[in-house]
Design a protein around this motif. Sequence first.
Motif, PDB file in Angstrom:
ATOM      1  N   GLU A  78     -65.780  38.446  10.742  1.00 11.78           N
ATOM      2  CA  GLU A  78     -65.075  37.849  11.657  1.00 11.78           C
ATOM      3  C   GLU A  78     -64.824  37.165  11.946  1.00 11.78           C
ATOM      4  O   GLU A  78     -64.748  35.565  11.273  1.00 11.78           O
ATOM      5  N   VAL A  79     -63.797  37.455  12.659  1.00 14.19           N
ATOM      6  CA  VAL A  79     -62.034  35.532  13.202  1.00 14.19           C
ATOM      7  C   VAL A  79     -62.044  35.980  14.177  1.00 14.19           C
ATOM      8  O   VAL A  79     -61.984  36.928  15.143  1.00 14.19           O
ATOM      9  N   PHE A  80     -61.044  34.969  15.150  1.00 14.80           N
ATOM     10  CA  PHE A  80     -60.850  34.080  16.018  1.00 14.80           C
ATOM     11  C   PHE A  80     -59.803  34.406  15.415  1.00 14.80           C
ATOM     12  O   PHE A  80     -59.206  33.968  14.936  1.00 14.80           O
ATOM     13  N   ASP A  81     -58.790  35.077  15.923  1.00 18.89           N
ATOM     14  CA  ASP A  81     -57.092  35.608  15.531  1.00 18.89           C
ATOM     15  C   ASP A  81     -56.004  34.960  16.587  1.00 18.89           C
ATOM     16  O   ASP A  81     -56.532  35.759  17.788  1.00 18.89           O
ATOM     17  N   VAL A  82     -55.202  34.407  16.197  1.00 19.36           N
ATOM     18  CA  VAL A  82     -54.317  33.855  17.400  1.00 19.36           C
ATOM     19  C   VAL A  82     -52.963  34.116  16.900  1.00 19.36           C
ATOM     20  O   VAL A  82     -52.262  34.330  15.783  1.00 19.36           O
ATOM     21  N   ALA A  83     -52.021  34.185  18.196  1.00 22.50           N
ATOM     22  CA  ALA A  83     -50.885  34.633  18.216  1.00 22.50           C
ATOM     23  C   ALA A  83     -50.334  33.657  19.354  1.00 22.50           C
ATOM     24  O   ALA A  83     -50.680  33.704  20.168  1.00 22.50           O
ATOM     25  N   VAL A  84     -48.802  32.834  18.606  1.00 25.65           N
ATOM     26  CA  VAL A  84     -48.424  31.803  19.682  1.00 25.65           C
ATOM     27  C   VAL A  84     -46.535  32.434  20.023  1.00 25.65           C
ATOM     28  O   VAL A  84     -46.336  32.437  18.946  1.00 25.65           O
ATOM     29  N   SER A  90     -38.347  33.667  26.520  1.00 25.86           N
ATOM     30  CA  SER A  90     -39.715  34.626  26.031  1.00 25.86           C
ATOM     31  C   SER A  90     -40.096  34.018  27.616  1.00 25.86           C
ATOM     32  O   SER A  90     -40.303  32.343  27.192  1.00 25.86           O
ATOM     33  N   PRO A  91     -40.686  34.700  28.614  1.00 25.37           N
ATOM     34  CA  PRO A  91     -41.495  33.952  29.796  1.00 25.37           C
ATOM     35  C   PRO A  91     -42.858  33.558  29.151  1.00 25.37           C
ATOM     36  O   PRO A  91     -43.204  32.982  29.628  1.00 25.37           O
ATOM     37  N   THR A  92     -43.085  33.583  28.092  1.00 21.03           N
ATOM     38  CA  THR A  92     -44.091  33.487  28.193  1.00 21.03           C
ATOM     39  C   THR A  92     -44.195  32.986  26.697  1.00 21.03           C
ATOM     40  O   THR A  92     -45.490  32.075  25.268  1.00 21.03           O
ATOM     41  N   PHE A  93     -43.148  32.140  26.228  1.00 23.37           N
ATOM     42  CA  PHE A  93     -42.887  31.526  24.847  1.00 23.37           C
ATOM     43  C   PHE A  93     -43.605  29.531  24.946  1.00 23.37           C
ATOM     44  O   PHE A  93     -44.551  29.063  26.332  1.00 23.37           O
ATOM     45  N   GLY A  94     -44.410  28.952  23.897  1.00 23.59           N
ATOM     46  CA  GLY A  94     -45.002  28.370  23.598  1.00 23.59           C
ATOM     47  C   GLY A  94     -47.344  28.891  24.536  1.00 23.59           C
ATOM     48  O   GLY A  94     -47.561  27.878  24.391  1.00 23.59           O
ATOM     49  N   GLN A  95     -47.191  30.037  24.655  1.00 25.49           N
ATOM     50  CA  GLN A  95     -48.428  30.285  25.248  1.00 25.49           C
ATOM     51  C   GLN A  95     -48.837  31.311  24.231  1.00 25.49           C
ATOM     52  O   GLN A  95     -48.562  31.588  23.080  1.00 25.49           O
ATOM     53  N   TRP A  96     -50.395  31.365  24.159  1.00 26.64           N
ATOM     54  CA  TRP A  96     -51.296  32.687  23.033  1.00 26.64           C
ATOM     55  C   TRP A  96     -52.195  33.163  23.311  1.00 26.64           C
ATOM     56  O   TRP A  96     -52.968  33.143  24.515  1.00 26.64           O
ATOM     57  N   ASP A 148     -53.003  21.232  18.421  1.00 29.98           N
ATOM     58  CA  ASP A 148     -51.222  20.580  19.038  1.00 29.98           C
ATOM     59  C   ASP A 148     -52.080  21.014  20.105  1.00 29.98           C
ATOM     60  O   ASP A 148     -52.531  21.766  20.861  1.00 29.98           O
ATOM     61  N   PRO A 149     -51.786  19.483  20.566  1.00 36.17           N
ATOM     62  CA  PRO A 149     -52.632  19.750  22.404  1.00 36.17           C
ATOM     63  C   PRO A 149     -51.841  19.840  23.211  1.00 36.17           C
ATOM     64  O   PRO A 149     -51.969  20.403  24.377  1.00 36.17           O
ATOM     65  N   THR A 150     -49.980  20.231  22.834  1.00 38.96           N
ATOM     66  CA  THR A 150     -49.205  21.483  23.934  1.00 38.96           C
ATOM     67  C   THR A 150     -49.475  22.923  24.297  1.00 38.96           C
ATOM     68  O   THR A 150     -49.989  23.182  25.174  1.00 38.96           O
ATOM     69  N   LEU A 151     -50.377  23.273  22.756  1.00 34.51           N
ATOM     70  CA  LEU A 151     -50.928  24.139  22.761  1.00 34.51           C
ATOM     71  C   LEU A 151     -51.999  24.257  23.011  1.00 34.51           C
ATOM     72  O   LEU A 151     -52.404  25.590  23.725  1.00 34.51           O
ATOM     73  N   SER A 152     -52.761  23.511  22.964  1.00 33.74           N
ATOM     74  CA  SER A 152     -54.322  23.624  23.585  1.00 33.74           C
ATOM     75  C   SER A 152     -55.201  24.799  22.861  1.00 33.74           C
ATOM     76  O   SER A 152     -55.666  25.480  24.021  1.00 33.74           O
ATOM     77  N   ILE A 153     -54.985  25.406  22.471  1.00 38.19           N
ATOM     78  CA  ILE A 153     -56.087  26.692  21.753  1.00 38.19           C
ATOM     79  C   ILE A 153     -57.708  26.176  21.439  1.00 38.19           C
ATOM     80  O   ILE A 153     -57.896  25.490  21.027  1.00 38.19           O
ATOM     81  N   ASP A 154     -58.374  27.602  22.392  1.00 39.97           N
ATOM     82  CA  ASP A 154     -59.258  27.410  22.135  1.00 39.97           C
ATOM     83  C   ASP A 154     -59.794  27.574  21.317  1.00 39.97           C
ATOM     84  O   ASP A 154     -60.517  28.781  21.477  1.00 39.97           O
ATOM     85  N   TRP A 155     -60.300  27.521  20.107  1.00 38.68           N
ATOM     86  CA  TRP A 155     -60.756  27.724  19.337  1.00 38.68           C
ATOM     87  C   TRP A 155     -62.088  27.877  19.237  1.00 38.68           C
ATOM     88  O   TRP A 155     -62.513  26.893  19.340  1.00 38.68           O
TER      89      TRP A 155
END
Length: 182
Positions: A78-84, A90-96, A148-155
């Motif tokens: 199992e993995v936690f997979d992320v796309a940024v 894009s209206p979702t620029f910088g979102q993940w 990266d604190p700007t992205l704040s990905i919840d790993w």
Amino acid sequence: MKFIETSIPDVKIIEPQVFGDERGFFMETFRTTLFNEHCGVHEFVQENHSKSSHGILRGLHYQTENIQGKLVRVTKGEVFDVAVDMRASSPTFGQWVGVLLSAENKRQLWVPEGFAHGFYVTSDEAEFVYKCTDVYNPTTEISIKWDDPTLSIDWPLKEGIKPNLSAKDESGLLFSKAPTFK
């Protein structure tokens, strides 16, 4: 196959229909016509297979040339997979988007061109298979800092635990300094 929307409309979860009994299972993992209908027309030119141990985080990666879309799935573990989203217009620029992919749930994730991609191994080990729409070009690969604190990905990390990173990923760029796409 079921195509599931995510919070970023271009990123899709693909869930196969699994037929199984005591002898095992069968599932269709890809059909060009269905994929093109739900994700747009793309040609896959390369397929990769990796194996990683628990706690390894690979990414966040993308290429500024030979830009790759990736159709990813896990065949073991199992993995936690992320796309940024790295598309500045894009209206979702910088979102993940983050999704658990596993051999058990058999889900796939479509990560389109213009996205950074990474994953964190949550099981003892994981095998990861992905189709790419362009060839790997290491000379134009970018790595963004996983934390990266700007992205704040919840790993899904246990408190106080740092993931196992490659030297390249240790020295990744901040999102604000990374090249973007139009």
